[in-house]
Motif scaffolding. Structure first.
Motif, PDB file in Angstrom:
ATOM      1  N   LEU A 190       0.824  -1.215   0.000  1.00  0.00           N
ATOM      2  CA  LEU A 190       0.000   0.000   0.000  1.00  0.00           C
ATOM      3  C   LEU A 190       0.853   1.258   0.000  1.00  0.00           C
ATOM      4  CD1 LEU A 190      -2.791  -0.840   2.609  1.00  0.00           C
ATOM      5  CD2 LEU A 190      -3.159  -0.307   0.194  1.00  0.00           C
ATOM      6  N   PHE A 191       2.058   1.155   0.519  1.00  0.00           N
ATOM      7  CA  PHE A 191       2.887   2.336   0.741  1.00  0.00           C
ATOM      8  C   PHE A 191       4.012   2.465  -0.285  1.00  0.00           C
ATOM      9  CE2 PHE A 191       1.071   0.763   4.679  1.00  0.00           C
ATOM     10  CZ  PHE A 191       0.433   1.890   5.177  1.00  0.00           C
ATOM     11  N   ASP A 192       3.972   1.655  -1.348  1.00  0.00           N
ATOM     12  CA  ASP A 192       4.969   1.774  -2.404  1.00  0.00           C
ATOM     13  C   ASP A 192       4.886   3.138  -3.057  1.00  0.00           C
ATOM     14  OD1 ASP A 192       5.750  -0.767  -1.844  1.00  0.00           O
ATOM     15  OD2 ASP A 192       4.694  -1.705  -3.533  1.00  0.00           O
ATOM     16  N   SER A 193       5.988   3.607  -3.562  1.00  0.00           N
ATOM     17  CA  SER A 193       6.035   4.953  -4.159  1.00  0.00           C
ATOM     18  C   SER A 193       5.128   5.081  -5.372  1.00  0.00           C
ATOM     19  CB  SER A 193       7.481   5.292  -4.551  1.00  0.00           C
ATOM     20  OG  SER A 193       7.993   4.329  -5.476  1.00  0.00           O
ATOM     21  N   ASP A 194       4.900   3.974  -6.069  1.00  0.00           N
ATOM     22  CA  ASP A 194       4.053   4.040  -7.256  1.00  0.00           C
ATOM     23  C   ASP A 194       2.604   3.637  -6.954  1.00  0.00           C
ATOM     24  OD1 ASP A 194       4.552   1.426  -6.693  1.00  0.00           O
ATOM     25  OD2 ASP A 194       4.969   0.806  -8.765  1.00  0.00           O
TER      26      ASP A 194
END
Length: 602
Positions: free
Chosen positions: A338-342
């Motif tokens: 959920l917190f990936d940069s993309d």
């Protein structure tokens, strides 16, 4: 927005324990669809007063002179304060104090009076030969329809009582009433369209002919909760009655006034003794009923400890049919993807809306609420701050008040006991290293400088929450949101595996990855429902609402509730000689060998 004069609640437990705010609303900036359902204009609401009455053996009467009456208090009288009585810098519109008001009385029945209600039920059941259990199913359906029709006339009165007694906002109170009737109607539709209730003779077993229907269990003792006193209780009670059972309804100490308003509808629709009301102390009235051995089924929605005591009081617990909806400590599990940069911002926005609704709908006072949020350690602080902004933007006020035509999202708790328990959890967590992340978290709104009687609490987000804190293990059932950081999903799985409860879980993810699949597989033997990217909840009513361990025994749904309160009963014969003609003759005179559709026996 929150006035600048109100301090943030990040620092010390001392600050929030002794601080009160007379701010009564925070303006809405972020909206959850569940919390801010379609808006309506404000409705003028006068405080109700419901006088306690007794309902035994079909007779409605005022409490007799020898029966004690307890005063019932609810929310709220608002009294303006001078500037000197408020914290420095408080805006004039926020200068008020909230106090409890008397909204009714409730009869406090003795052991002997409770046993009178039991005797009425036992007589009405009459070993299964009473008027109601022997009534054709189609006639019982007609009677319940009449009850529903009568109850509709009380809609506004019941909604008003729900607002004042338990603090439910107007839209939620209206939804509870309407959903109760919808559940009953769907239940009747299921009976009429199912082949489980006398659809005819099954000839698929050679010469043996089978007629299948369902019959009542006996005397059902029903104890409902305070948070959904109408909906949760009647989702068990109405199916039980439709199946031909006789019922004793124990009114909850908090939330009982709504049931008082249903008495006339029951008395007009059902034969005497079919349902009897008991009110007052559960510790006084309930054990004698169970000890009598005359209770055949227990429908209980509440705490597992109280349920265990009641069951153990029965002299033959092996023959007691149980339907239990108990506590839960539902987890929200947020995966690292959920917190990936993309990651998709719109997706995260939806996740946060589900989180707010899942944790704080009706102030978190739902067994299905999200009660512990597991967030990856590297992102937990970021997540806490994101959630805090949304919680700070929620409207806090009285159930009938509105801002921009949207009713208050956070409303008063039902009594001081609930407030004190929330304070205990917060104090324990802060004392062991947690921080109150959101501004004014845990503050009492409308308390004034002297404390007052307000139970209107600003939600508190606690981070980091770790093992050893009370709120990590105990069900808070209120506006406290604990966030637990995790390093590995093994920690999450261990908590689920070793925990006491097993109702539901929510998995939040942005990828169809192996981690998500593994959680679904592992949780499938722990919880009754697994939600993906959505909050926990009971709906839809056609889906099984179940649980494991100390969360439930029995299944609630339109179909399952009928099964919980009935026994499948078969009539059979062999199609030889003149048996077929003989049995059809019997069927023409039998009440049980009829179908739910009036006038049909084929």
């Amino acid at each position: 927005s929150v006035p600048a004069s109100f301090p943030t609640m990040k620092v010390s437990i001392k600050n929030w324990l002794f601080s009160t705010a007379v701010l009564y609303k925070h303006h809405l900036a972020y909206a959850s669809e569940e919390i801010t359902s379609p808006t309506l204009p404000p409705v003028a609401t006068a405080a109700p007063f419901v006088g306690g009455r007794v309902f035994i053996n079909g007779v409605v009467q005022d409490a007799p002179s020898d029966m004690k009456l307890a005063d019932v208090y609810g929310c709220c009288a608002s009294t303006a304060l001078s500037a000197d009585e408020c914290p420095d810098g408080t805006d004039s519109e926020h200068q008020r104090v909230l106090n409890r008001i008397k909204i009714g009385t409730m009869p406090q029945m003795t052991k002997e009076q409770a046993l009178q209600a039991l005797q009425s039920a036992v007589t009405a059941w009459n070993g299964g030969s009473g008027t109601w259990p022997q009534m054709p199913l189609a006639d019982r359906i007609d009677a319940i329809h009449k009850f529903m029709s009568e109850l509709k006339h009380k809609r506004e009165d019941i909604v008003n009582v729900l607002m004042h007694e338990i603090g439910k906002n107007r839209l939620d109170a209206e939804a509870e009433f309407d959903r109760t009737l919808q559940f009953a109607e769907k239940t009747i539709e299921y009976i009429q369209n199912s082949n489980e209730f006398g659809s005819g003779w099954d000839a698929s077993n050679g010469p043996t002919r089978l007629f299948l229907s369902r019959a009542a269990i006996g005397v059902v003792l029903c104890l409902g909760p305070y948070n959904y006193p109408l909906n949760e209780t009647y989702a068990a009670l109405i199916p039980a009655l439709l199946m031909g059972n006789v019922a004793i309804l124990k009114l909850p100490t908090v939330g009982g006034l709504a049931h008082q308003l249903t008495i006339e509808a029951f008395s007009k629709a059902l034969p005497p003794g079919t349902i009897n009301f008991i009110s007052g102390s559960g510790r006084t009235t309930m054990p004698p009923l169970m000890e009598s051995g005359k209770i055949d089924s227990l429908a209980f929605i509440g705490g597992s400890g109280a349920a265990d005591k009641l069951i153990k009081a029965h002299p033959e617990p092996h023959r007691l049919k149980l339907f239990l909806q108990l506590e839960a400590k539902n987890m929200g599990v947020y995966l690292p993807d959920l917190f990936d940069s993309d990651s998709d911002d719109a997706h995260m926005d939806r996740i946060m809306k589900e989180t707010v609704a899942g944790t704080l709908s009706f102030n978190g006072q739902r067994c299905t609420a999200l009660k512990l949020l597991f967030v990856p350690k590297d992102h937990a602080e970021q997540f806490s701050n994101m959630l805090a902004k949304r919680v700070e933007a929620m409207s806090v006020g009285l159930p009938w008040e509105s801002t921009n035509s949207k009713y208050s999202q956070i409303t008063p708790l039902p009594n001081q006991g609930r407030v004190e328990y929330m304070k205990t959890l917060i104090e324990d967590a802060v004392g062991k290293g947690a921080t109150i992340v959101n501004k004014n978290g845990g503050m009492i709104v409308g308390g004034g400088n002297t404390g007052g009687e307000s139970t209107l609490m600003v939600p508190a987000i606690l981070y980091p929450v770790t093992p050893g804190m009370k709120v990590y293990e105990e069900e808070q059932f209120g506006p406290v949101i604990p966030i637990a950081p995790y390093d590995s999903l093994d920690e999450v799985l261990r908590y689920s595996r070793e925990g006491k409860f097993g109702q539901q879980v929510s998995i939040f993810t942005s990828s169809a990855n192996e981690a998500s699949a593994q959680l679904v597989d592992r949780f499938s033997t722990v919880f009754g429902k697994i939600n993906i990217n959505s909050q926990c909840g009971r709906s839809p009513d056609t889906a099984p609402f179940s649980g494991r361990r100390s969360s439930a025994m029995g299944v609630m749904s339109v179909m399952n509730a009928l099964h919980e309160f009935s026994i499948p009963t078969v009539v059979s014969y062999k199609d030889v000689g003149n048996n077929d003609e003989l049995v059809k003759g019997i069927q023409g005179h039998s009440k049980f060998l009829q179908t739910a559709s009036r006038g049909s026996s084929e």
